[in-house]
Scaffold this motif. Structure first.
Motif, PDB file in Angstrom:
ATOM      1  N   GLY A 193      38.860  93.237  33.307  1.00 56.48           N
ATOM      2  CA  GLY A 193      38.370  93.209  31.933  1.00 56.48           C
ATOM      3  C   GLY A 193      38.382  91.826  31.305  1.00 56.48           C
ATOM      4  N   ARG A 194      38.493  90.782  32.126  1.00 53.85           N
ATOM      5  CA  ARG A 194      38.556  89.408  31.605  1.00 53.85           C
ATOM      6  C   ARG A 194      37.130  88.848  31.530  1.00 53.85           C
ATOM      7  N   THR A 195      36.367  89.393  30.588  1.00 55.92           N
ATOM      8  CA  THR A 195      34.931  89.090  30.528  1.00 55.92           C
ATOM      9  C   THR A 195      34.646  87.655  30.093  1.00 55.92           C
ATOM     10  N   ASN A 196      35.492  87.085  29.248  1.00 54.87           N
ATOM     11  CA  ASN A 196      35.265  85.694  28.814  1.00 54.87           C
ATOM     12  C   ASN A 196      35.353  84.737  30.002  1.00 54.87           C
ATOM     13  N   ASN A 197      36.408  84.914  30.797  1.00 53.00           N
ATOM     14  CA  ASN A 197      36.563  84.074  31.995  1.00 53.00           C
ATOM     15  C   ASN A 197      35.418  84.299  32.977  1.00 53.00           C
ATOM     16  N   ALA A 198      35.007  85.569  33.115  1.00 49.07           N
ATOM     17  CA  ALA A 198      33.938  85.908  34.062  1.00 49.07           C
ATOM     18  C   ALA A 198      32.610  85.286  33.648  1.00 49.07           C
ATOM     19  N   THR A 199      32.278  85.342  32.349  1.00 47.69           N
ATOM     20  CA  THR A 199      31.007  84.756  31.896  1.00 47.69           C
ATOM     21  C   THR A 199      31.032  83.235  32.000  1.00 47.69           C
ATOM     22  N   GLU A 200      32.195  82.633  31.745  1.00 48.86           N
ATOM     23  CA  GLU A 200      32.321  81.177  31.921  1.00 48.86           C
ATOM     24  C   GLU A 200      32.037  80.775  33.365  1.00 48.86           C
ATOM     25  N   LEU A 201      32.649  81.509  34.297  1.00 45.58           N
ATOM     26  CA  LEU A 201      32.430  81.213  35.721  1.00 45.58           C
ATOM     27  C   LEU A 201      30.987  81.474  36.133  1.00 45.58           C
ATOM     28  N   CYS A 202      30.405  82.540  35.581  1.00 45.59           N
ATOM     29  CA  CYS A 202      29.011  82.870  35.882  1.00 45.59           C
ATOM     30  C   CYS A 202      28.090  81.733  35.435  1.00 45.59           C
ATOM     31  N   ASN A 203      28.334  81.204  34.247  1.00 45.96           N
ATOM     32  CA  ASN A 203      27.517  80.103  33.736  1.00 45.96           C
ATOM     33  C   ASN A 203      27.736  78.826  34.542  1.00 45.96           C
ATOM     34  N   GLU A 204      28.989  78.581  34.940  1.00 42.18           N
ATOM     35  CA  GLU A 204      29.279  77.413  35.782  1.00 42.18           C
ATOM     36  C   GLU A 204      28.568  77.540  37.127  1.00 42.18           C
ATOM     37  N   MET A 205      28.597  78.749  37.662  1.00 37.28           N
ATOM     38  CA  MET A 205      27.940  79.029  38.942  1.00 37.28           C
ATOM     39  C   MET A 205      26.448  78.718  38.866  1.00 37.28           C
ATOM     40  N   LYS A 206      25.819  79.198  37.791  1.00 38.26           N
ATOM     41  CA  LYS A 206      24.371  78.982  37.622  1.00 38.26           C
ATOM     42  C   LYS A 206      24.056  77.508  37.407  1.00 38.26           C
ATOM     43  N   SER A 207      24.953  76.790  36.712  1.00 35.44           N
ATOM     44  CA  SER A 207      24.722  75.356  36.469  1.00 35.44           C
ATOM     45  C   SER A 207      24.749  74.562  37.772  1.00 35.44           C
ATOM     46  N   LYS A 208      25.385  75.119  38.817  1.00 37.00           N
ATOM     47  CA  LYS A 208      25.456  74.447  40.118  1.00 37.00           C
ATOM     48  C   LYS A 208      24.347  74.909  41.059  1.00 37.00           C
ATOM     49  N   GLY A 209      23.413  75.693  40.511  1.00 36.75           N
ATOM     50  CA  GLY A 209      22.259  76.100  41.303  1.00 36.75           C
ATOM     51  C   GLY A 209      22.431  77.380  42.088  1.00 36.75           C
ATOM     52  N   PHE A 210      23.553  78.070  41.902  1.00 33.09           N
ATOM     53  CA  PHE A 210      23.783  79.337  42.599  1.00 33.09           C
ATOM     54  C   PHE A 210      23.304  80.507  41.740  1.00 33.09           C
ATOM     55  N   ILE A 211      22.835  81.554  42.394  1.00 37.77           N
ATOM     56  CA  ILE A 211      22.450  82.782  41.692  1.00 37.77           C
ATOM     57  C   ILE A 211      23.493  83.848  42.007  1.00 37.77           C
ATOM     58  N   PRO A 212      24.101  84.442  40.982  1.00 39.58           N
ATOM     59  CA  PRO A 212      25.105  85.490  41.240  1.00 39.58           C
ATOM     60  C   PRO A 212      24.517  86.628  42.076  1.00 39.58           C
ATOM     61  N   SER A 213      25.362  87.239  42.867  1.00 43.69           N
ATOM     62  CA  SER A 213      24.927  88.372  43.687  1.00 43.69           C
ATOM     63  C   SER A 213      24.722  89.597  42.808  1.00 43.69           C
TER      64      SER A 213
END
Length: 304
Positions: A193-213
């Protein structure tokens, strides 16, 4: 032996050669026999050949022992695989010592034991011990080893330990996280349920050119919806669809449920209609979701 398609013929040749007075098997003939028998899942016969190898103190190569470990893990004989690893560790021949390939084969085997968090917790102790031994022996972890640690910690519900490995990757181990690293972490954070941390990581992931699964997106959308952040959940749902990742029925249902629970029955119906119009759900799935809304919120839905 290598040219024989039939593993039994290969084994007969191996045994015949063993009986010749001026012939001795070397690592290559043992290796061929073990590979043929292992690939054919003739594990009992393979075990007999492995015992012959272990009976000769100077016999073996790193590649041969790695093959033995691989087939023992395929046969789910993890104790036997660990014993071979210990044999490599204690071998006087430096060319037989465990390598990064040895450790990664063992990591993969222990992490494939199922989705039960208790089982993963038990195996994580072994994985942690192997990882420490690898680093102590001066073997540099690669991205597979580090991702194995991250995944193991996530599966055993130690997400903070997974994040610690993530933050050490570039600093301590000179290894850059890849898309799998982010996917494991996003899924683990969402499960807690740690959605803030998850969205931060998701945005960081996308900024590095990766697409979440698809698994990451489904986890994130569900977690956001359940934490009452419905608009953010819908935003990531549409983003997910734009990235050609598939949402599952649980994700669609969770989002629609949470929209309804916020008193917006009409919006939920419109959203479901959009899913149908964009061919995101087929007729069967559309009717299933519609029936769920009618069953759970029928009176309100009829009024709307």
């Amino acid at each position: 032996m290598a040219q024989q398609d039939d593993p039994l013929v290969c084994l007969e040749l191996f045994n015949w050669a063993s009986q010749q007075p001026r012939f001795k098997h070397d690592a290559s003939t043992y290796h061929i026999a073990i590979k043929k028998l292992g690939a054919a899942e003739m594990y009992e016969e393979m075990d007999d050949v492995v015992n012959l190898v272990l009976a000769i103190s100077h016999m073996g190569t790193e590649a041969l022992f790695n093959t033995i470990i691989y087939f023992f893990t395929e046969a789910r004989k993890l104790t036997r695989a660990i014993n071979i690893y210990k044999h490599m560790k204690n071998n006087r021949n430096l060319g037989c010592r465990p390598s990064i390939r040895t450790y990664n084969t063992l990591f993969a085997a222990f992490l494939s034991r199922g989705n039960n968090s208790y089982i993963n917790h038990v195996y994580m102790d072994t994985i942690r011990g192997l990882f420490r031994q690898m680093v102590t022996d001066g073997i540099e972890p690669d991205i597979f080893s580090l991702n194995s640690m991250v995944k193991g910690y996530v599966l055993s519900l130690h997400v903070n330990d997974a994040l610690r490995i993530f933050h050490q990757m570039g600093v301590v181990y000179n290894c850059i996280p890849n898309s799998f690293t982010y996917d494991y972490l996003i899924h683990g954070l969402c499960a807690q349920g740690r959605t803030n941390n998850a969205t931060e990581l998701c945005n960081e992931m996308k900024s590095k050119g990766f697409i979440p699964s698809g698994k990451s997106y489904n986890s994130l959308v569900n977690a956001l919806a359940l934490s009452r952040d419905v608009e953010e959940a819908i935003k990531y749902l549409w983003e997910m669809i734009e990235q050609q990742r598939s949402a599952d029925i649980i994700t669609y249902r969770t989002v629609l449920d949470e929209v309804c629970r916020s008193g917006r029955i009409e919006d939920a119906m419109k959203l479901l209609k959009q899913f149908q119009e964009k061919d995101l759900v087929d007729g069967h799935l559309y009717r299933r979701l519609l029936h769920v809304l009618e069953d759970d919120y029928g009176h309100s839905a009829d009024n709307n």
